[in-house]
Design a protein around this motif. Structure first.
Motif, PDB file in Angstrom:
ATOM      1  N   ALA A  58       0.852  -1.194   0.000  1.00 54.00           N
ATOM      2  CA  ALA A  58       0.000   0.000   0.000  1.00 54.00           C
ATOM      3  C   ALA A  58       0.883   1.237   0.000  1.00 54.00           C
ATOM      4  O   ALA A  58       1.553   1.520   0.990  1.00 54.00           O
ATOM      5  CB  ALA A  58      -0.917   0.003   1.214  1.00 54.00           C
ATOM      6  N   GLY A  59       0.899   1.969  -1.103  1.00 58.12           N
ATOM      7  CA  GLY A  59       1.711   3.176  -1.179  1.00 58.12           C
ATOM      8  C   GLY A  59       3.172   2.874  -0.965  1.00 58.12           C
ATOM      9  O   GLY A  59       3.760   2.062  -1.666  1.00 58.12           O
ATOM     10  N   ASN A  60       3.766   3.494   0.057  1.00 56.54           N
ATOM     11  CA  ASN A  60       5.187   3.290   0.368  1.00 56.54           C
ATOM     12  C   ASN A  60       5.406   2.250   1.450  1.00 56.54           C
ATOM     13  O   ASN A  60       6.463   2.198   2.055  1.00 56.54           O
ATOM     14  CB  ASN A  60       5.807   4.616   0.825  1.00 56.54           C
ATOM     15  CG  ASN A  60       5.858   5.617  -0.300  1.00 56.54           C
ATOM     16  OD1 ASN A  60       5.992   5.246  -1.456  1.00 56.54           O
ATOM     17  ND2 ASN A  60       5.713   6.886   0.037  1.00 56.54           N
ATOM     18  N   TYR A  77      -0.749  -0.159   9.547  1.00 52.06           N
ATOM     19  CA  TYR A  77       0.053   0.328   8.426  1.00 52.06           C
ATOM     20  C   TYR A  77       1.517   0.194   8.803  1.00 52.06           C
ATOM     21  O   TYR A  77       1.917   0.529   9.908  1.00 52.06           O
ATOM     22  CB  TYR A  77      -0.270   1.790   8.121  1.00 52.06           C
ATOM     23  CG  TYR A  77      -1.714   2.013   7.756  1.00 52.06           C
ATOM     24  CD1 TYR A  77      -2.159   1.795   6.452  1.00 52.06           C
ATOM     25  CD2 TYR A  77      -2.637   2.406   8.720  1.00 52.06           C
ATOM     26  CE1 TYR A  77      -3.494   1.989   6.120  1.00 52.06           C
ATOM     27  CE2 TYR A  77      -3.972   2.590   8.391  1.00 52.06           C
ATOM     28  CZ  TYR A  77      -4.393   2.379   7.095  1.00 52.06           C
ATOM     29  OH  TYR A  77      -5.713   2.558   6.765  1.00 52.06           O
ATOM     30  N   ILE A  78       2.318  -0.289   7.878  1.00 49.03           N
ATOM     31  CA  ILE A  78       3.728  -0.525   8.147  1.00 49.03           C
ATOM     32  C   ILE A  78       4.554   0.183   7.083  1.00 49.03           C
ATOM     33  O   ILE A  78       4.293   0.045   5.884  1.00 49.03           O
ATOM     34  CB  ILE A  78       4.052  -2.042   8.117  1.00 49.03           C
ATOM     35  CG1 ILE A  78       3.134  -2.812   9.063  1.00 49.03           C
ATOM     36  CG2 ILE A  78       5.506  -2.282   8.477  1.00 49.03           C
ATOM     37  CD1 ILE A  78       1.970  -3.432   8.392  1.00 49.03           C
ATOM     38  N   THR A  79       5.535   0.940   7.519  1.00 47.05           N
ATOM     39  CA  THR A  79       6.483   1.567   6.599  1.00 47.05           C
ATOM     40  C   THR A  79       7.888   1.234   7.084  1.00 47.05           C
ATOM     41  O   THR A  79       8.072   0.771   8.209  1.00 47.05           O
ATOM     42  CB  THR A  79       6.288   3.099   6.529  1.00 47.05           C
ATOM     43  OG1 THR A  79       6.364   3.639   7.854  1.00 47.05           O
ATOM     44  CG2 THR A  79       4.955   3.458   5.909  1.00 47.05           C
ATOM     45  N   CYS A  80       8.839   1.502   6.248  1.00 43.70           N
ATOM     46  CA  CYS A  80      10.227   1.213   6.578  1.00 43.70           C
ATOM     47  C   CYS A  80      11.030   2.498   6.371  1.00 43.70           C
ATOM     48  O   CYS A  80      10.946   3.116   5.306  1.00 43.70           O
ATOM     49  CB  CYS A  80      10.742   0.095   5.682  1.00 43.70           C
ATOM     50  SG  CYS A  80      12.326  -0.575   6.187  1.00 43.70           S
ATOM     51  N   ASP A  81      11.784   2.917   7.388  1.00 40.16           N
ATOM     52  CA  ASP A  81      12.570   4.136   7.233  1.00 40.16           C
ATOM     53  C   ASP A  81      13.884   3.848   6.508  1.00 40.16           C
ATOM     54  O   ASP A  81      14.176   2.711   6.147  1.00 40.16           O
ATOM     55  CB  ASP A  81      12.798   4.830   8.580  1.00 40.16           C
ATOM     56  CG  ASP A  81      13.677   4.051   9.540  1.00 40.16           C
ATOM     57  OD1 ASP A  81      14.328   3.071   9.122  1.00 40.16           O
ATOM     58  OD2 ASP A  81      13.735   4.428  10.730  1.00 40.16           O
ATOM     59  N   SER A  82      14.695   4.877   6.315  1.00 38.41           N
ATOM     60  CA  SER A  82      15.933   4.747   5.551  1.00 38.41           C
ATOM     61  C   SER A  82      16.966   3.839   6.229  1.00 38.41           C
ATOM     62  O   SER A  82      17.874   3.332   5.584  1.00 38.41           O
ATOM     63  CB  SER A  82      16.540   6.118   5.294  1.00 38.41           C
ATOM     64  OG  SER A  82      16.810   6.770   6.524  1.00 38.41           O
ATOM     65  N   ASP A  83      16.816   3.625   7.544  1.00 39.02           N
ATOM     66  CA  ASP A  83      17.733   2.748   8.276  1.00 39.02           C
ATOM     67  C   ASP A  83      17.258   1.297   8.326  1.00 39.02           C
ATOM     68  O   ASP A  83      17.898   0.461   8.945  1.00 39.02           O
ATOM     69  CB  ASP A  83      17.908   3.259   9.712  1.00 39.02           C
ATOM     70  CG  ASP A  83      18.600   4.611   9.758  1.00 39.02           C
ATOM     71  OD1 ASP A  83      19.435   4.878   8.870  1.00 39.02           O
ATOM     72  OD2 ASP A  83      18.292   5.395  10.679  1.00 39.02           O
ATOM     73  N   GLY A  84      16.115   1.019   7.704  1.00 39.81           N
ATOM     74  CA  GLY A  84      15.582  -0.334   7.700  1.00 39.81           C
ATOM     75  C   GLY A  84      14.705  -0.670   8.890  1.00 39.81           C
ATOM     76  O   GLY A  84      14.351  -1.824   9.095  1.00 39.81           O
ATOM     77  N   ASN A  85      14.352   0.337   9.693  1.00 35.74           N
ATOM     78  CA  ASN A  85      13.474   0.124  10.845  1.00 35.74           C
ATOM     79  C   ASN A  85      12.017   0.160  10.392  1.00 35.74           C
ATOM     80  O   ASN A  85      11.632   1.010   9.590  1.00 35.74           O
ATOM     81  CB  ASN A  85      13.693   1.204  11.904  1.00 35.74           C
ATOM     82  CG  ASN A  85      15.106   1.186  12.428  1.00 35.74           C
ATOM     83  OD1 ASN A  85      15.634   0.143  12.784  1.00 35.74           O
ATOM     84  ND2 ASN A  85      15.731   2.356  12.460  1.00 35.74           N
ATOM     85  N   TYR A  86      11.208  -0.739  10.928  1.00 38.51           N
ATOM     86  CA  TYR A  86       9.792  -0.772  10.584  1.00 38.51           C
ATOM     87  C   TYR A  86       9.015   0.140  11.520  1.00 38.51           C
ATOM     88  O   TYR A  86       9.230   0.130  12.734  1.00 38.51           O
ATOM     89  CB  TYR A  86       9.258  -2.204  10.664  1.00 38.51           C
ATOM     90  CG  TYR A  86       9.669  -3.033   9.481  1.00 38.51           C
ATOM     91  CD1 TYR A  86       8.792  -3.277   8.440  1.00 38.51           C
ATOM     92  CD2 TYR A  86      10.958  -3.555   9.373  1.00 38.51           C
ATOM     93  CE1 TYR A  86       9.166  -4.030   7.334  1.00 38.51           C
ATOM     94  CE2 TYR A  86      11.351  -4.302   8.281  1.00 38.51           C
ATOM     95  CZ  TYR A  86      10.443  -4.532   7.271  1.00 38.51           C
ATOM     96  OH  TYR A  86      10.824  -5.266   6.173  1.00 38.51           O
ATOM     97  N   ILE A  87       8.118   0.916  10.948  1.00 37.46           N
ATOM     98  CA  ILE A  87       7.289   1.851  11.703  1.00 37.46           C
ATOM     99  C   ILE A  87       5.845   1.376  11.572  1.00 37.46           C
ATOM    100  O   ILE A  87       5.331   1.223  10.466  1.00 37.46           O
ATOM    101  CB  ILE A  87       7.447   3.287  11.173  1.00 37.46           C
ATOM    102  CG1 ILE A  87       8.912   3.701  11.273  1.00 37.46           C
ATOM    103  CG2 ILE A  87       6.538   4.241  11.929  1.00 37.46           C
ATOM    104  CD1 ILE A  87       9.262   4.931  10.491  1.00 37.46           C
ATOM    105  N   PHE A  88       5.193   1.153  12.718  1.00 36.36           N
ATOM    106  CA  PHE A  88       3.826   0.657  12.755  1.00 36.36           C
ATOM    107  C   PHE A  88       2.883   1.784  13.156  1.00 36.36           C
ATOM    108  O   PHE A  88       3.142   2.491  14.129  1.00 36.36           O
ATOM    109  CB  PHE A  88       3.701  -0.479  13.765  1.00 36.36           C
ATOM    110  CG  PHE A  88       4.564  -1.662  13.425  1.00 36.36           C
ATOM    111  CD1 PHE A  88       4.086  -2.652  12.588  1.00 36.36           C
ATOM    112  CD2 PHE A  88       5.841  -1.781  13.936  1.00 36.36           C
ATOM    113  CE1 PHE A  88       4.879  -3.751  12.258  1.00 36.36           C
ATOM    114  CE2 PHE A  88       6.634  -2.876  13.633  1.00 36.36           C
ATOM    115  CZ  PHE A  88       6.156  -3.852  12.788  1.00 36.36           C
ATOM    116  N   THR A  89       1.786   1.922  12.427  1.00 38.50           N
ATOM    117  CA  THR A  89       0.758   2.912  12.731  1.00 38.50           C
ATOM    118  C   THR A  89      -0.583   2.198  12.759  1.00 38.50           C
ATOM    119  O   THR A  89      -0.947   1.515  11.815  1.00 38.50           O
ATOM    120  CB  THR A  89       0.733   4.028  11.666  1.00 38.50           C
ATOM    121  OG1 THR A  89       2.048   4.561  11.529  1.00 38.50           O
ATOM    122  CG2 THR A  89      -0.229   5.124  12.049  1.00 38.50           C
TER     123      THR A  89
END
Length: 96
Positions: A58-60, A77-89
């Motif tokens: 979904a998107g990014n 919703y899960i995204t991944c930052d530039s350091d490879g860490n997963y961010i959960f919302t």
């Protein structure tokens, strides 16, 4: 008779290839292997008796729905930052 059988075999093969590419059905864990590891750990930690639906791009990032017995569903919703860490919302799912 042979044409019909060949058509059905071809259609089944095409459906299988499409499912593998899109990550549907049994191919979901194969396509989103790293995400399943992280989401599984997140759900076990925050909602021990809950289950989650197949992951979708979904998107990014990615999205799944956490299903809790007798409680509203949660959109995760899960995204991944530039350091490879997963961010959960989280947000409450509409039409729970």
């Amino acid at each position: 008779m042979k044409r019909k059988a060949l058509f059905l075999i071809g259609a089944a093969a095409t459906a299988g290839i499409y499912s593998a590419i899109k990550g549907k059905g049994p191919f979901n864990k194969w396509r989103f292997e790293k995400q399943h590891e992280r989401i599984s750990h997140y759900v076990e930690t925050h909602y021990p008796s809950a289950r989650y639906t197949p992951i979708e791009a979904a998107g990014n990032g990615w999205v799944t729905v956490i299903k809790r017995f007798g409680m509203p569903k949660i959109m995760l919703y899960i995204t991944c930052d530039s350091d490879g860490n997963y961010i959960f919302t989280e947000s409450e799912a509409v039409n729970s």
